[in-house]
Design an enzyme around this catalytic site. Structure first.
Site, mmCIF file in Angstrom:
data_model
loop_
_atom_site.group_PDB
_atom_site.id
_atom_site.type_symbol
_atom_site.label_atom_id
_atom_site.label_comp_id
_atom_site.label_asym_id
_atom_site.label_seq_id
_atom_site.Cartn_x
_atom_site.Cartn_y
_atom_site.Cartn_z
ATOM 1 N N LYS A 17 0.834 -1.222 0.000
ATOM 2 C CA LYS A 17 0.000 0.000 0.000
ATOM 3 C C LYS A 17 0.865 1.267 0.000
ATOM 4 O O LYS A 17 0.633 2.174 -0.776
ATOM 5 C CB LYS A 17 -0.912 0.041 1.241
ATOM 6 C CG LYS A 17 -1.845 -1.133 1.378
ATOM 7 C CD LYS A 17 -2.713 -0.994 2.619
ATOM 8 C CE LYS A 17 -1.952 -0.953 3.934
ATOM 9 N NZ LYS A 17 -1.188 -2.196 4.224
ATOM 10 N N ARG A 131 11.687 -5.829 4.757
ATOM 11 C CA ARG A 131 11.381 -4.409 4.520
ATOM 12 C C ARG A 131 12.355 -3.477 5.244
ATOM 13 O O ARG A 131 12.683 -3.690 6.400
ATOM 14 C CB ARG A 131 9.952 -4.100 4.980
ATOM 15 C CG ARG A 131 9.626 -2.610 4.960
ATOM 16 C CD ARG A 131 8.159 -2.338 4.919
ATOM 17 N NE ARG A 131 7.489 -2.580 6.184
ATOM 18 C CZ ARG A 131 6.198 -2.338 6.382
ATOM 19 N NH1 ARG A 131 5.440 -1.883 5.393
ATOM 20 N NH2 ARG A 131 5.646 -2.576 7.546
#
Ligand code: ADP
Ligand code: ADP
Length: 234
Positions: A17, A131
């Protein structure tokens, strides 16, 4: 109402997102409003809100609706949001979606499009464990899927990269559970309103982006050419 464009990104933690919201926000010239970034910014500045949010974030739970909605409402009231915004991570449950609807309705505006980025659970775990985020603006990288040009440094603003505390496997599992219980009901909520568009998130970042741009072209004519080109390239 006619020209404003409020977009809500939905998807599980790690679906992509934020990555897509950054691209769309730059393309449309609209601010990205990410509730998680706002909380992390408060945490860094050691505000009362930051202290309160930390306890929930560390456990992978949602911060209570009252403070969350107030924080996002304040952000939406700033002048850079008059033409719209790309919302990332908010709303995260039905109560927040209803609050957003009320805030926008008061201004004669509404959510126009809800891209849902669909990704399998196994892929989410892989994406979150690799990440890395930048300190300055929370740009997301992945050590294998989307590495920075220089290790440990953001391509866009040169700030150092770090791994989020809540990307540890124990917390990630709880965040996914919270997503399934509290956030997934938003899919039906927005589907019933005819706003939801489903996108296969297990494709390269550019492909996911071009699909979203394809849907946005219906709202912004300056994107039709880009969408036409990316469709032809596909
Ligand atoms: P979210 O905001 O939904 O939590 P992010 O945008 O932060 O997700 O992305 C999570 C991780 O997955 C990041 O490391 C990012 O670089 C990586 N990522 C994002 N989109 C893709 C994609 N389409 N394919 C592979 N990795 C991706
Ligand atoms: P991700 O991008 O991986 O989905 P976020 O940065 O959006 O994660 O959120 C990190 C944490 O911040 C959440 O686990 C939650 O504790 C808190 N948070 C973010 N947005 C909201 C929200 N809309 N409502 C409640 N809590 C939130």
């Amino acid at each position: 109402m006619a020209d404003s464009l409020f977009i809500v990104m939905v998807g599980a933690p790690g679906a992509g997102k934020g990555t897509q919201a950054d691209l769309i926000s730059a393309r449309l010239g609209l601010p990205k409003i990410a509730s998680g970034d706002l909380f992390r910014d408060n945490l860094q500045r050691q505000t009362e809100l930051g202290q309160l949010a930390k306890a929930y974030m560390d456990r992978g739970e949602l911060v209570p609706d009252g403070v969350t909605v107030r924080m996002v409402a304040e952000r939406l009231s700033r002048p850079d949001c008059t033409q719209g915004a790309v919302l990332d991570g908010f709303p995260r449950n039905i109560a927040q979606a209803q609050a957003l609807e009320a805030i926008l309705q008061e201004r004669g505006e509404a959510v126009r499009l809800v891209p849902y980025i669909r990704v399998s659970e196994a892929e989410l775990l892989d994406r979150l464990s690799g990440r890395w985020m930048c300190r300055a603006a929370q740009h997301a990288y992945h050590e294998r899927h989307n590495p920075p040009k220089v290790p440990g440094v953001c391509d866009l603003d040169g700030s150092p990269l770090y791994q989020r505390d809540d990307d540890r496997p124990e917390t990630v599992r709880r965040r996914i559970q919270v997503y399934l219980e509290q956030t997934a009901p938003l899919l039906d909520y927005y589907r019933q309103r005819g706003l939801l568009v489903e996108i296969n998130g297990e494709q390269p970042i550019e492909k996911v982006y071009s699909e979203i741009v394809g849907y946005l072209a219906g709202y912004r004519h300056d994107l039709s050419e880009v969408a036409g080109r990316t469709r032809a390239d596909a």
